[in-house]
Design a protein around this motif. Structure first.
Motif, mmCIF file in Angstrom:
data_model
loop_
_atom_site.group_PDB
_atom_site.id
_atom_site.type_symbol
_atom_site.label_atom_id
_atom_site.label_comp_id
_atom_site.label_asym_id
_atom_site.label_seq_id
_atom_site.Cartn_x
_atom_site.Cartn_y
_atom_site.Cartn_z
ATOM 1 N N VAL A 16 0.863 -1.166 0.000
ATOM 2 C CA VAL A 16 0.000 0.000 0.000
ATOM 3 C C VAL A 16 0.904 1.221 0.000
ATOM 4 O O VAL A 16 1.732 1.378 0.880
ATOM 5 N N SER A 17 0.767 2.080 -0.994
ATOM 6 C CA SER A 17 1.572 3.293 -1.085
ATOM 7 C C SER A 17 0.646 4.483 -1.070
ATOM 8 O O SER A 17 -0.232 4.604 -1.914
ATOM 9 N N LEU A 18 0.859 5.316 -0.100
ATOM 10 C CA LEU A 18 0.030 6.494 0.017
ATOM 11 C C LEU A 18 0.897 7.717 -0.180
ATOM 12 O O LEU A 18 2.115 7.655 -0.094
ATOM 13 N N CYS A 19 0.255 8.842 -0.417
ATOM 14 C CA CYS A 19 0.972 10.098 -0.528
ATOM 15 C C CYS A 19 1.825 10.126 -1.790
ATOM 16 O O CYS A 19 3.040 10.003 -1.751
ATOM 17 N N GLN A 27 5.219 3.184 3.633
ATOM 18 C CA GLN A 27 4.670 2.014 2.962
ATOM 19 C C GLN A 27 4.394 0.903 3.958
ATOM 20 O O GLN A 27 5.122 0.734 4.936
ATOM 21 N N THR A 28 3.341 0.155 3.669
ATOM 22 C CA THR A 28 2.966 -0.991 4.482
ATOM 23 C C THR A 28 2.289 -2.002 3.560
ATOM 24 O O THR A 28 1.640 -1.607 2.588
ATOM 25 N N ILE A 39 3.844 -6.228 11.814
ATOM 26 C CA ILE A 39 3.624 -5.015 11.023
ATOM 27 C C ILE A 39 4.999 -4.512 10.602
ATOM 28 O O ILE A 39 5.897 -4.388 11.434
ATOM 29 N N VAL A 40 5.168 -4.257 9.317
ATOM 30 C CA VAL A 40 6.412 -3.682 8.819
ATOM 31 C C VAL A 40 6.066 -2.390 8.090
ATOM 32 O O VAL A 40 5.245 -2.381 7.178
ATOM 33 N N THR A 97 8.728 14.950 5.612
ATOM 34 C CA THR A 97 7.705 14.257 6.389
ATOM 35 C C THR A 97 6.726 13.560 5.454
ATOM 36 O O THR A 97 6.274 14.158 4.480
ATOM 37 N N SER A 98 6.399 12.303 5.765
ATOM 38 C CA SER A 98 5.403 11.577 4.969
ATOM 39 C C SER A 98 3.998 11.950 5.436
ATOM 40 O O SER A 98 3.817 12.479 6.540
ATOM 41 N N GLN A 99 3.039 11.639 4.629
ATOM 42 C CA GLN A 99 1.644 11.759 5.018
ATOM 43 C C GLN A 99 1.324 10.595 5.964
ATOM 44 O O GLN A 99 1.958 9.547 5.904
ATOM 45 N N PRO A 100 0.335 10.759 6.836
ATOM 46 C CA PRO A 100 -0.008 9.660 7.760
ATOM 47 C C PRO A 100 -0.711 8.503 7.054
ATOM 48 O O PRO A 100 -1.375 8.691 6.039
ATOM 49 N N VAL A 101 -0.517 7.333 7.620
ATOM 50 C CA VAL A 101 -1.174 6.109 7.165
ATOM 51 C C VAL A 101 -1.913 5.534 8.370
ATOM 52 O O VAL A 101 -1.319 5.344 9.426
#
Length: 147
Positions: A16-19, A27-28, A39-40, A97-101
């Motif tokens: 799953v890639s967001l932002c 990424q998760t 969880i990684v 900074t990444s966007q939150p997941v």
């Protein structure tokens, strides 16, 4: 355009890639986990640029800091691991900074079902054995009463 393309081409596995428009992606492999699962999380940079001073956050609070490691692992998830995660890292001289997941950890429903089935099965076996013993005893009493 190009940010979407690099994101799409980055992964060989299901991640799953967001932002899609920022320098960092958190990424998760999935957004919903069962209790007990690992969880990684991976803090990944655009164009694979080197990252350092990587920090992972849960609900705005720092969880762990790495000088260069970009992966954060939780070996066995539990409900307390649910929340909004993001990462920060230095890229060159700039902090990004990444966007939150949003990660959700659910109670493991399958183990609850197995326990319920085992308990019900155990009660049923005891009830059947008790019924058979009772019938056997009553039948024996009746036969001995006839002699």
């Amino acid at each position: 355009g190009h940010m979407l393309l690099w994101t799409a081409l980055l992964f060989l596995g299901p991640v799953v890639s967001l932002c899609l428009s920022d320098w960092l992606l958190l990424q998760t492999p999935q957004l919903v986990f069962q209790e007990g699962e690992p969880i990684v999380l991976r803090c990944h940079s655009w164009k694979n640029r080197p990252l350092y001073k990587v920090t992972f956050f849960q609900n705005g609070k720092s969880k762990i800091f790495f000088r260069k490691n970009t992966n954060f692992s939780i070996p066995q998830a539990n409900h307390s691991h649910s929340g909004d995660y993001h990462c920060t890292a230095m890229m060159g001289q700039q902090l990004k900074t990444s966007q939150p997941v949003a990660i959700t950890v659910q109670a493991s429903g399958s183990s609850v079902v197995i326990i319920v089935v085992a308990v019900v099965s155990g009660i049923a076996v005891v009830a059947i054995v008790a019924a058979v013993v009772t019938l056997f005893c009553l039948r024996r009493k009746r036969i001995s009463g006839l002699w």
